[in-house]
Design a protein around this motif. Structure first.
Motif, PDB file in Angstrom:
ATOM      1  N   LYS A   8       0.855  -1.178   0.000  1.00 55.27           N
ATOM      2  CA  LYS A   8       0.000   0.000   0.000  1.00 55.27           C
ATOM      3  C   LYS A   8       0.897   1.237   0.000  1.00 55.27           C
ATOM      4  O   LYS A   8       1.750   1.392   0.869  1.00 55.27           O
ATOM      5  CB  LYS A   8      -0.908  -0.008   1.214  1.00 55.27           C
ATOM      6  N   THR A  13      -3.253   3.987  -1.999  1.00 57.16           N
ATOM      7  CA  THR A  13      -3.474   3.198  -3.207  1.00 57.16           C
ATOM      8  C   THR A  13      -2.645   1.912  -3.148  1.00 57.16           C
ATOM      9  O   THR A  13      -1.643   1.831  -2.449  1.00 57.16           O
ATOM     10  CB  THR A  13      -3.103   3.994  -4.470  1.00 57.16           C
ATOM     11  N   ASP A  56      -8.342   1.355  -9.271  1.00 57.51           N
ATOM     12  CA  ASP A  56      -8.052   2.411  -8.307  1.00 57.51           C
ATOM     13  C   ASP A  56      -8.867   2.263  -7.028  1.00 57.51           C
ATOM     14  O   ASP A  56      -8.567   2.912  -6.026  1.00 57.51           O
ATOM     15  CB  ASP A  56      -8.302   3.792  -8.919  1.00 57.51           C
ATOM     16  N   THR A  59      -8.545  -2.469  -2.477  1.00 54.15           N
ATOM     17  CA  THR A  59      -8.070  -2.232  -1.119  1.00 54.15           C
ATOM     18  C   THR A  59      -7.437  -3.497  -0.566  1.00 54.15           C
ATOM     19  O   THR A  59      -7.669  -4.590  -1.082  1.00 54.15           O
ATOM     20  CB  THR A  59      -9.227  -1.820  -0.181  1.00 54.15           C
TER      21      THR A  59
END
Length: 74
Positions: A8, A13, A56, A59
């Motif tokens: 991350k 992102t 985008d 997660t």
């Protein structure tokens, strides 16, 4: 190589490293290519969605980034 390195970014992102066959182990590649201090996870290619439409929005929980910490020196 059938593995990928996920970490991350500081902005939240998700980054995915596709390692080259360079004579290093996947762990060595992760340590040198993941930015210093960021946790990472090594996963199989099959664990990453092939649908990039909402890439985008991907997660990952910080608790899943358990394989190491980057040592890349800028």
């Amino acid at each position: 190589m059938d593995k990928r390195i996920i970490y991350k970014n500081a902005d939240g992102t998700i980054a995915i490293i596709i390692p080259a066959d360079c004579g290093l182990t996947i762990e060595q590649i992760a340590q040198k290519d993941v930015p210093t201090g960021l946790k990472y996870k090594i996963v199989n290619v099959s664990e990453i969605s092939s649908d990039r439409t909402f890439r985008d929005a991907w997660t990952i929980d910080d608790a899943e980034l358990t394989d190491g910490v980057g040592q890349w020196l800028k």
